[in-house]
Scaffold this motif. Structure first.
Motif, PDB file in Angstrom:
ATOM      1  N   TRP A   1       0.726  -1.116  -0.049  1.00  0.00           N
ATOM      2  CA  TRP A   1       0.022  -0.238  -0.005  1.00  0.00           C
ATOM      3  C   TRP A   1       1.008   1.370   0.081  1.00  0.00           C
ATOM      4  O   TRP A   1       1.902   1.195   0.638  1.00  0.00           O
ATOM      5  N   PRO A   2       0.572   2.375  -0.662  1.00  0.00           N
ATOM      6  CA  PRO A   2       1.193   3.684  -0.448  1.00  0.00           C
ATOM      7  C   PRO A   2       1.302   4.122   1.019  1.00  0.00           C
ATOM      8  O   PRO A   2       0.350   3.814   1.652  1.00  0.00           O
ATOM      9  N   HIS A   3       2.662   4.432   1.342  1.00  0.00           N
ATOM     10  CA  HIS A   3       2.626   4.648   2.698  1.00  0.00           C
ATOM     11  C   HIS A   3       2.012   5.871   3.243  1.00  0.00           C
ATOM     12  O   HIS A   3       1.548   5.876   4.532  1.00  0.00           O
ATOM     13  N   MET A   4       1.632   6.776   2.501  1.00  0.00           N
ATOM     14  CA  MET A   4       0.631   7.947   3.070  1.00  0.00           C
ATOM     15  C   MET A   4      -0.837   7.248   3.447  1.00  0.00           C
ATOM     16  O   MET A   4      -1.475   7.525   4.285  1.00  0.00           O
ATOM     17  N   LEU A   5      -1.377   6.347   2.342  1.00  0.00           N
ATOM     18  CA  LEU A   5      -2.690   5.855   2.780  1.00  0.00           C
ATOM     19  C   LEU A   5      -2.523   4.692   3.754  1.00  0.00           C
ATOM     20  O   LEU A   5      -3.397   4.617   4.634  1.00  0.00           O
ATOM     21  N   VAL A   6      -1.547   4.308   4.053  1.00  0.00           N
ATOM     22  CA  VAL A   6      -1.251   3.280   5.348  1.00  0.00           C
ATOM     23  C   VAL A   6      -1.460   4.086   6.502  1.00  0.00           C
ATOM     24  O   VAL A   6      -2.321   3.467   7.441  1.00  0.00           O
ATOM     25  N   ARG A   7      -1.306   5.405   6.600  1.00  0.00           N
ATOM     26  CA  ARG A   7      -1.549   6.134   7.692  1.00  0.00           C
ATOM     27  C   ARG A   7      -2.843   6.274   8.014  1.00  0.00           C
ATOM     28  O   ARG A   7      -3.295   6.051   9.006  1.00  0.00           O
ATOM     29  N   ALA A   8      -3.733   6.422   7.001  1.00  0.00           N
ATOM     30  CA  ALA A   8      -5.257   6.672   6.843  1.00  0.00           C
ATOM     31  C   ALA A   8      -5.690   5.256   7.489  1.00  0.00           C
ATOM     32  O   ALA A   8      -6.528   5.340   8.328  1.00  0.00           O
ATOM     33  N   MET A   9      -5.337   4.229   6.829  1.00  0.00           N
ATOM     34  CA  MET A   9      -5.788   2.887   7.250  1.00  0.00           C
ATOM     35  C   MET A   9      -5.465   2.467   8.783  1.00  0.00           C
ATOM     36  O   MET A   9      -6.267   2.157   9.521  1.00  0.00           O
ATOM     37  N   LEU A  10      -4.215   2.958   9.206  1.00  0.00           N
ATOM     38  CA  LEU A  10      -3.865   2.536  10.605  1.00  0.00           C
ATOM     39  C   LEU A  10      -4.766   3.401  11.502  1.00  0.00           C
ATOM     40  O   LEU A  10      -5.281   2.800  12.442  1.00  0.00           O
ATOM     41  N   THR A  11      -4.804   4.871  11.425  1.00  0.00           N
ATOM     42  CA  THR A  11      -5.439   5.412  12.233  1.00  0.00           C
ATOM     43  C   THR A  11      -7.045   5.099  12.328  1.00  0.00           C
ATOM     44  O   THR A  11      -7.341   5.039  13.504  1.00  0.00           O
ATOM     45  N   GLU A  12      -7.677   4.541  11.165  1.00  0.00           N
ATOM     46  CA  GLU A  12      -9.017   4.203  11.312  1.00  0.00           C
ATOM     47  C   GLU A  12      -9.015   3.014  12.066  1.00  0.00           C
ATOM     48  O   GLU A  12      -9.876   2.925  12.957  1.00  0.00           O
ATOM     49  N   GLN A  13      -7.976   1.957  11.619  1.00  0.00           N
ATOM     50  CA  GLN A  13      -8.141   0.783  12.669  1.00  0.00           C
ATOM     51  C   GLN A  13      -7.858   0.951  14.161  1.00  0.00           C
ATOM     52  O   GLN A  13      -8.423   0.400  14.809  1.00  0.00           O
ATOM     53  N   LEU A  14      -6.969   2.173  14.482  1.00  0.00           N
ATOM     54  CA  LEU A  14      -6.657   2.317  15.859  1.00  0.00           C
ATOM     55  C   LEU A  14      -8.009   2.906  16.623  1.00  0.00           C
ATOM     56  O   LEU A  14      -8.551   2.309  17.482  1.00  0.00           O
ATOM     57  N   TYR A  15      -9.052   3.749  15.617  1.00  0.00           N
ATOM     58  CA  TYR A  15     -10.143   4.343  15.986  1.00  0.00           C
ATOM     59  C   TYR A  15     -11.211   3.071  16.345  1.00  0.00           C
ATOM     60  O   TYR A  15     -11.780   2.798  17.316  1.00  0.00           O
ATOM     61  N   ARG A  16     -10.906   2.189  15.150  1.00  0.00           N
ATOM     62  CA  ARG A  16     -12.109   0.932  15.359  1.00  0.00           C
ATOM     63  C   ARG A  16     -11.828   0.141  16.380  1.00  0.00           C
ATOM     64  O   ARG A  16     -12.622  -0.372  17.234  1.00  0.00           O
ATOM     65  N   ALA A  17     -10.563  -0.241  16.744  1.00  0.00           N
ATOM     66  CA  ALA A  17     -10.073  -0.800  17.792  1.00  0.00           C
ATOM     67  C   ALA A  17     -10.615  -0.167  19.421  1.00  0.00           C
ATOM     68  O   ALA A  17     -11.136  -0.973  20.382  1.00  0.00           O
ATOM     69  N   ALA A  18     -10.326   0.940  19.317  1.00  0.00           N
ATOM     70  CA  ALA A  18     -10.759   1.766  20.560  1.00  0.00           C
ATOM     71  C   ALA A  18     -12.316   1.514  20.529  1.00  0.00           C
ATOM     72  O   ALA A  18     -12.849   1.676  21.869  1.00  0.00           O
ATOM     73  N   SER A  19     -12.933   1.683  19.560  1.00  0.00           N
ATOM     74  CA  SER A  19     -14.628   1.468  19.521  1.00  0.00           C
ATOM     75  C   SER A  19     -14.896   0.117  19.970  1.00  0.00           C
ATOM     76  O   SER A  19     -15.757   0.102  20.802  1.00  0.00           O
ATOM     77  N   ILE A  20     -14.173  -0.939  19.281  1.00  0.00           N
ATOM     78  CA  ILE A  20     -14.511  -2.363  19.908  1.00  0.00           C
ATOM     79  C   ILE A  20     -14.331  -2.437  21.346  1.00  0.00           C
ATOM     80  O   ILE A  20     -15.286  -2.992  22.013  1.00  0.00           O
ATOM     81  N   LEU A  21     -13.337  -2.054  21.723  1.00  0.00           N
ATOM     82  CA  LEU A  21     -12.931  -2.022  23.334  1.00  0.00           C
ATOM     83  C   LEU A  21     -13.898  -1.280  24.299  1.00  0.00           C
ATOM     84  O   LEU A  21     -14.335  -1.718  25.170  1.00  0.00           O
ATOM     85  N   ALA A  22     -14.315  -0.220  23.650  1.00  0.00           N
ATOM     86  CA  ALA A  22     -15.584   0.593  24.286  1.00  0.00           C
ATOM     87  C   ALA A  22     -17.086   0.002  24.175  1.00  0.00           C
ATOM     88  O   ALA A  22     -17.735   0.453  24.827  1.00  0.00           O
ATOM     89  N   GLY A  23     -17.065  -0.949  23.313  1.00  0.00           N
ATOM     90  CA  GLY A  23     -18.242  -1.398  23.104  1.00  0.00           C
ATOM     91  C   GLY A  23     -19.195  -0.776  22.254  1.00  0.00           C
ATOM     92  O   GLY A  23     -20.516  -0.927  22.192  1.00  0.00           O
ATOM     93  N   SER A  24     -18.721   0.262  21.515  1.00  0.00           N
ATOM     94  CA  SER A  24     -19.551   1.057  20.586  1.00  0.00           C
ATOM     95  C   SER A  24     -20.217   0.323  19.242  1.00  0.00           C
ATOM     96  O   SER A  24     -19.321  -0.649  19.018  1.00  0.00           O
TER      97      SER A  24
END
Length: 156
Positions: free
Chosen positions: A128-151
């Protein structure tokens, strides 16, 4: 647990930057109550053209002392989103103060830096383009926090 995204190159104004900024804000808001965050971006640039080795040196200097290092690499482990959330929770619950996700430049990460990492994460076998990976990673970090929060953000 503080989260650091250490990456080669600077995001310029555009859709990737807008996505990264949005997901960093969402992660910080959701993660705070879970003991996650803040999420800090550390951008490095090799202005002397030293290649992967010079980039690796700059990235290594951006990592906080004692941080768990997770490199983004096509040879790394692939996780489902719930598995990634569980892993992030384990790192936090294991007493880690900092986790640093490292994203290389156009040529990837120097092998010595990859070998020194505690973990390697892959978004699949495709590159993946390294700039796009940043967007993908930040989204997955947010998704992980949402999962842990039960959102309800993550739907199965």
């Amino acid at each position: 647990m503080r989260v650091h995204l250490c990456a080669v190159g600077r995001l310029r104004a555009g859709p990737e930057k807008a996505l990264v900024d949005d997901y960093v804000t969402r992660f910080d808001r959701t993660g705070r109550a879970l003991g996650l965050g803040p999420l800090t971006l550390h951008e490095v640039e090799d202005r002397k053209g030293g290649g992967m080795e010079a980039e690796a040196d700059l990235l290594a200097r951006a990592v906080p002392s004692g941080a768990l290092i997770c490199v983004l690499d096509e040879r790394g482990r692939t996780f489902s989103s719930p598995e990634f959330a569980t892993q992030l929770g384990h790192w936090r619950d294991g007493g880690r103060q900092d986790v640093a996700f490292l994203i290389g430049g156009a040529d990837g990460l120097a092998p010595a830096l990859r070998d020194r990492a505690d973990a390697a994460l892959s978004f699949g076998r495709m590159v993946w383009p390294h700039m796009l990976v940043r967007a993908m990673l930040t989204e997955q970090l947010y998704r992980a926090a949402s999962i842990l929060a039960g959102s309800p953000y993550h739907r199965v």
